[in-house]
Design a protein around this motif. Structure first.
Motif, mmCIF file in Angstrom:
data_model
loop_
_atom_site.group_PDB
_atom_site.id
_atom_site.type_symbol
_atom_site.label_atom_id
_atom_site.label_comp_id
_atom_site.label_asym_id
_atom_site.label_seq_id
_atom_site.Cartn_x
_atom_site.Cartn_y
_atom_site.Cartn_z
ATOM 1 N N GLN A 77 -5.207 -4.433 -8.042
ATOM 2 C CA GLN A 77 -4.189 -5.483 -7.984
ATOM 3 C C GLN A 77 -3.945 -5.928 -6.549
ATOM 4 O O GLN A 77 -3.771 -7.126 -6.285
ATOM 5 N N ARG A 78 -3.942 -4.970 -5.618
ATOM 6 C CA ARG A 78 -3.730 -5.335 -4.214
ATOM 7 C C ARG A 78 -4.906 -6.159 -3.681
ATOM 8 O O ARG A 78 -4.709 -7.113 -2.920
ATOM 9 N N GLU B 57 0.825 -1.209 0.000
ATOM 10 C CA GLU B 57 0.000 0.000 0.000
ATOM 11 C C GLU B 57 0.860 1.259 0.000
ATOM 12 O O GLU B 57 0.590 2.219 -0.740
ATOM 13 N N LEU C 58 1.533 -1.102 -7.124
ATOM 14 C CA LEU C 58 0.365 -1.863 -7.562
ATOM 15 C C LEU C 58 -0.883 -1.053 -7.232
ATOM 16 O O LEU C 58 -1.014 -0.526 -6.122
ATOM 17 N N HIS C 59 -1.793 -0.945 -8.191
ATOM 18 C CA HIS C 59 -3.008 -0.185 -7.918
ATOM 19 C C HIS C 59 -3.946 -0.987 -7.009
ATOM 20 O O HIS C 59 -3.722 -2.175 -6.734
ATOM 21 N N LEU C 60 -4.999 -0.326 -6.545
ATOM 22 C CA LEU C 60 -5.888 -0.917 -5.550
ATOM 23 C C LEU C 60 -6.459 -2.251 -6.024
ATOM 24 O O LEU C 60 -6.527 -3.217 -5.246
ATOM 25 N N GLY D 203 2.642 1.902 -3.478
ATOM 26 C CA GLY D 203 1.701 2.336 -4.503
ATOM 27 C C GLY D 203 2.042 1.872 -5.906
ATOM 28 O O GLY D 203 1.451 2.359 -6.879
#
Length: 233
Positions: free
Chosen positions: A39-40, A30, A35-37, A33
């Motif tokens: 992907q997370r 997180e 990886l975008h939301l 950043g």
């Protein structure tokens, strides 16, 4: 970028240390950043399963996927060179790249092991890391596709890496790899026959994941146990 180290840890052999580090891995993903939301969130089934699952079940799943399925091997050069001697030369070149970047290879894994490569990439500028990752992009995209077919939460990790490498399965190289029949990890007789035919053996040790997972977590400055969040010994 610590994201590469976090992903490296997730692709390592599961250990109790790795289980206890899952909350810190979430925090790294997180905070970076990279990886975008979406992907997370896609990684959450793997993260929560690793955090809450029985360690022996997690280890058995890992071995079946990555150690007993050669088409899912995390040793990247195996997909290009197999067990031929060409793989040894490529390994030497990769080691030289690591040394030129001031990266000392530790642990029992081979230089082309994906978690090792990812740890090296975490020491490089992002643009350079993505360029190096792109060189293996078609292999990573194929691994993502094969893991998706098997409906395993590890697919989200390789899918995210393929996005970072800007790689898909539409290249001739990826198409050729996907044309190969997937291994059946339960067919031990067939797997034994394949390994017996190999001229040079570079197969991963099913028990070798523990040390490298420990080393990766230590260099990430992640807590190895809930009560030991200080510097690694």
């Amino acid at each position: 970028m610590k994201t590469f180290k976090a992903i490296s840890a997730l692709l390592s052999y599961p250990t109790a240390d790795l289980q206890s580090a899952v909350p810190a891995i979430r925090d790294v993903l997180e905070a970076d950043g990279l990886l975008h939301l979406g992907q997370r969130l896609a990684l959450e089934p793997l993260l929560s399963g690793m955090e809450e699952g029985d360690i022996y079940d997690l280890q058995e799943r890992y071995v079946l996927l990555f150690d007993r399925s050669r088409t899912l091997s995390l040793n990247l050069f195996e997909h290009i060179h197999g067990e031929s001697r060409d793989r040894g030369g490529a390994m030497v070149d990769l080691l030289e790249t690591y040394r030129a970047g001031g990266f000392d290879l530790t642990g029992p894994e081979l230089p082309d092991h994906l978690p090792v490569l990812l740890e090296f990439l975490s020491t490089r500028p992002l643009a350079e890391a993505q360029e190096i990752l792109a060189d293996a992009g078609h292999i990573i995209a194929v691994l993502a596709e094969r893991l998706t077919r098997r409906d395993t939460p590890y697919a989200a990790v390789l899918t995210a890496l393929a996005k970072l490498a800007r790689a898909g399965t539409d290249s001739p190289e990826a198409t050729a790899l996907l044309s190969e029949k997937d291994d059946d990890p339960e067919d031990l007789e067939a797997l034994d026959a394949v390994y017996e035919e190999a001229q040079v053996t570079f197969a991963p040790d099913p028990n070798a994941g523990c040390p490298i997972s420990r080393d990766i977590l230590a260099r990430m400055d992640l807590p190895r146990t809930p009560a030991a969040a200080g510097p690694a010994q």
